[in-house]
Design a protein around this motif. Structure first.
Motif, PDB file in Angstrom:
ATOM      1  N   MET A   1       0.846  -1.190   0.000  1.00 48.70           N
ATOM      2  CA  MET A   1       0.000   0.000   0.000  1.00 48.70           C
ATOM      3  C   MET A   1       0.885   1.245   0.000  1.00 48.70           C
ATOM      4  SD  MET A   1      -3.341  -0.782   0.242  1.00 48.70           S
ATOM      5  CE  MET A   1      -3.777   0.900   0.273  1.00 48.70           C
ATOM      6  N   ASP A   2       0.324   2.300  -0.572  1.00 48.41           N
ATOM      7  CA  ASP A   2       0.940   3.615  -0.472  1.00 48.41           C
ATOM      8  C   ASP A   2      -0.175   4.614  -0.190  1.00 48.41           C
ATOM      9  OD1 ASP A   2      -0.364   4.100  -2.912  1.00 48.41           O
ATOM     10  OD2 ASP A   2       1.459   3.903  -4.094  1.00 48.41           O
ATOM     11  N   MET A   3       0.179   5.868   0.011  1.00 47.33           N
ATOM     12  CA  MET A   3      -0.814   6.873   0.392  1.00 47.33           C
ATOM     13  C   MET A   3      -1.860   7.077  -0.702  1.00 47.33           C
ATOM     14  SD  MET A   3      -1.567   8.540   3.119  1.00 47.33           S
ATOM     15  CE  MET A   3      -0.101   8.755   4.117  1.00 47.33           C
ATOM     16  N   GLU A   4      -1.458   6.994  -1.944  1.00 48.43           N
ATOM     17  CA  GLU A   4      -2.416   7.156  -3.047  1.00 48.43           C
ATOM     18  C   GLU A   4      -3.468   6.046  -3.019  1.00 48.43           C
ATOM     19  OE1 GLU A   4      -2.450   7.138  -7.904  1.00 48.43           O
ATOM     20  OE2 GLU A   4      -0.664   7.900  -6.894  1.00 48.43           O
ATOM     21  N   ALA A   5      -3.039   4.816  -2.823  1.00 47.66           N
ATOM     22  CA  ALA A   5      -3.971   3.691  -2.754  1.00 47.66           C
ATOM     23  C   ALA A   5      -4.853   3.807  -1.514  1.00 47.66           C
ATOM     24  CB  ALA A   5      -3.204   2.374  -2.737  1.00 47.66           C
ATOM     25  N   ALA A   6      -4.276   4.243  -0.395  1.00 44.40           N
ATOM     26  CA  ALA A   6      -5.055   4.433   0.832  1.00 44.40           C
ATOM     27  C   ALA A   6      -6.111   5.513   0.620  1.00 44.40           C
ATOM     28  CB  ALA A   6      -4.141   4.797   1.994  1.00 44.40           C
ATOM     29  N   ALA A   7      -5.749   6.574  -0.083  1.00 47.91           N
ATOM     30  CA  ALA A   7      -6.698   7.657  -0.362  1.00 47.91           C
ATOM     31  C   ALA A   7      -7.868   7.144  -1.198  1.00 47.91           C
ATOM     32  CB  ALA A   7      -5.990   8.798  -1.078  1.00 47.91           C
ATOM     33  N   LYS A   8      -7.606   6.298  -2.168  1.00 47.93           N
ATOM     34  CA  LYS A   8      -8.680   5.737  -2.996  1.00 47.93           C
ATOM     35  C   LYS A   8      -9.641   4.907  -2.146  1.00 47.93           C
ATOM     36  CE  LYS A   8      -6.194   5.731  -7.346  1.00 47.93           C
ATOM     37  NZ  LYS A   8      -5.550   4.940  -8.390  1.00 47.93           N
ATOM     38  N   LEU A   9      -9.091   4.131  -1.209  1.00 48.80           N
ATOM     39  CA  LEU A   9      -9.951   3.332  -0.330  1.00 48.80           C
ATOM     40  C   LEU A   9     -10.812   4.232   0.546  1.00 48.80           C
ATOM     41  CD1 LEU A   9      -7.480   0.536   0.839  1.00 48.80           C
ATOM     42  CD2 LEU A   9      -9.360   0.313  -0.807  1.00 48.80           C
ATOM     43  N   ALA A  10     -10.221   5.268   1.105  1.00 48.39           N
ATOM     44  CA  ALA A  10     -10.975   6.180   1.973  1.00 48.39           C
ATOM     45  C   ALA A  10     -12.059   6.915   1.193  1.00 48.39           C
ATOM     46  CB  ALA A  10     -10.036   7.175   2.650  1.00 48.39           C
TER      47      ALA A  10
ATOM     48  N   ALA B   1     -13.599   6.020  -1.378  1.00 43.53           N
ATOM     49  CA  ALA B   1     -14.636   5.120  -1.884  1.00 43.53           C
ATOM     50  C   ALA B   1     -15.768   4.942  -0.878  1.00 43.53           C
ATOM     51  CB  ALA B   1     -14.031   3.760  -2.230  1.00 43.53           C
ATOM     52  N   LEU B   2     -15.539   5.325   0.367  1.00 39.53           N
ATOM     53  CA  LEU B   2     -16.590   5.215   1.378  1.00 39.53           C
ATOM     54  C   LEU B   2     -17.608   6.329   1.186  1.00 39.53           C
ATOM     55  CD1 LEU B   2     -14.267   4.353   4.359  1.00 39.53           C
ATOM     56  CD2 LEU B   2     -16.002   2.847   3.370  1.00 39.53           C
ATOM     57  N   PRO B   3     -18.874   6.083   1.514  1.00 44.72           N
ATOM     58  CA  PRO B   3     -19.928   7.067   1.277  1.00 44.72           C
ATOM     59  C   PRO B   3     -19.705   8.392   1.998  1.00 44.72           C
ATOM     60  CG  PRO B   3     -20.877   4.936   1.828  1.00 44.72           C
ATOM     61  CD  PRO B   3     -19.400   4.844   2.076  1.00 44.72           C
ATOM     62  N   GLU B   4     -19.870   9.464   1.249  1.00 41.74           N
ATOM     63  CA  GLU B   4     -19.862  10.839   1.753  1.00 41.74           C
ATOM     64  C   GLU B   4     -18.549  11.247   2.414  1.00 41.74           C
ATOM     65  OE1 GLU B   4     -23.530  12.334   3.484  1.00 41.74           O
ATOM     66  OE2 GLU B   4     -24.620  10.579   2.718  1.00 41.74           O
ATOM     67  N   VAL B   5     -17.471  10.567   2.054  1.00 41.28           N
ATOM     68  CA  VAL B   5     -16.156  10.949   2.584  1.00 41.28           C
ATOM     69  C   VAL B   5     -15.610  12.095   1.744  1.00 41.28           C
ATOM     70  CG1 VAL B   5     -13.754  10.217   2.860  1.00 41.28           C
ATOM     71  CG2 VAL B   5     -15.622   8.744   3.630  1.00 41.28           C
ATOM     72  N   ALA B   6     -15.062  13.088   2.416  1.00 45.30           N
ATOM     73  CA  ALA B   6     -14.424  14.231   1.767  1.00 45.30           C
ATOM     74  C   ALA B   6     -12.970  14.256   2.208  1.00 45.30           C
ATOM     75  CB  ALA B   6     -15.127  15.523   2.177  1.00 45.30           C
ATOM     76  N   GLY B   7     -12.140  14.890   1.410  1.00 50.42           N
ATOM     77  CA  GLY B   7     -10.747  15.035   1.798  1.00 50.42           C
ATOM     78  C   GLY B   7      -9.815  14.877   0.636  1.00 50.42           C
ATOM     79  N   GLY B   8      -8.567  14.697   0.984  1.00 51.59           N
ATOM     80  CA  GLY B   8      -7.529  14.561  -0.020  1.00 51.59           C
ATOM     81  C   GLY B   8      -6.236  15.115   0.529  1.00 51.59           C
ATOM     82  N   THR B   9      -5.394  15.610  -0.375  1.00 54.02           N
ATOM     83  CA  THR B   9      -4.085  16.117   0.009  1.00 54.02           C
ATOM     84  C   THR B   9      -4.084  17.632  -0.025  1.00 54.02           C
ATOM     85  OG1 THR B   9      -3.082  14.145  -0.934  1.00 54.02           O
ATOM     86  CG2 THR B   9      -1.626  16.001  -0.504  1.00 54.02           C
ATOM     87  N   GLY B  10      -3.601  18.247   1.056  1.00 56.76           N
ATOM     88  CA  GLY B  10      -3.525  19.699   1.143  1.00 56.76           C
ATOM     89  C   GLY B  10      -2.228  20.239   0.559  1.00 56.76           C
ATOM     90  N   GLU B  11      -2.072  21.551   0.613  1.00 57.97           N
ATOM     91  CA  GLU B  11      -0.898  22.224   0.052  1.00 57.97           C
ATOM     92  C   GLU B  11       0.410  21.764   0.686  1.00 57.97           C
ATOM     93  OE1 GLU B  11      -1.314  26.458   0.126  1.00 57.97           O
ATOM     94  OE2 GLU B  11      -3.319  26.367  -0.736  1.00 57.97           O
ATOM     95  N   THR B  12       0.376  21.406   1.957  1.00 60.02           N
ATOM     96  CA  THR B  12       1.596  20.995   2.663  1.00 60.02           C
ATOM     97  C   THR B  12       1.920  19.515   2.447  1.00 60.02           C
ATOM     98  OG1 THR B  12       0.378  20.402   4.664  1.00 60.02           O
ATOM     99  CG2 THR B  12       1.168  22.676   4.492  1.00 60.02           C
TER     100      THR B  12
END
Length: 123
Positions: free
Chosen positions: A1-10, A12-23
């Protein structure tokens, strides 16, 4: 796993918001409550916290955290900052996608507001 794959899993859950910020900090929430985020640590006492690549903090019950820490210290750990907090630190390179997906699903169930859970009873 890497952070990109973890982000896709997160995400994929209903009504989840987020991602990577400027920092470069990554974070995911449902209903305004955090379910997973990038781990930041102090490289030295009293130093500013910095993002630790490849580690994700995932919300979980304290009992679950204790079990994970004991059962798989190669994948899960904690530090002084998280010691009494209901989240476990996950070494992404050491975890399989299905196990992380289960942790994220558990985090979602823990923090999602009741109305969101009612809209998505299959989670």
């Amino acid at each position: 796993m890497d952070m990109e794959a973890a982000a896709k899993l997160a995400m994929a859950l209903p009504e989840v918001a987020g991602g990577t910020g400027e920092t470069g900090q990554v974070g995911f929430e449902v209903g305004g409550k955090g379910l997973a985020w990038g781990y930041v640590a102090r490289p030295a006492p009293k130093a500013a916290r910095v993002l630790v690549p490849g580690v994700l903090a995932v919300r979980c019950a304290k009992e679950t955290k204790a079990m994970l820490l004991e059962a798989a210290p190669d994948r899960f750990f904690t530090d002084d900052h998280y010691r009494n907090y209901p989240a476990v630190l996950v070494r992404l390179e050491a975890i399989e996608a299905d196990e992380l997906e289960g942790l994220l699903r558990g985090a979602w169930k823990t923090v999602a507001p009741t109305a969101v859970k009612k809209r998505h009873p299959h989670v």
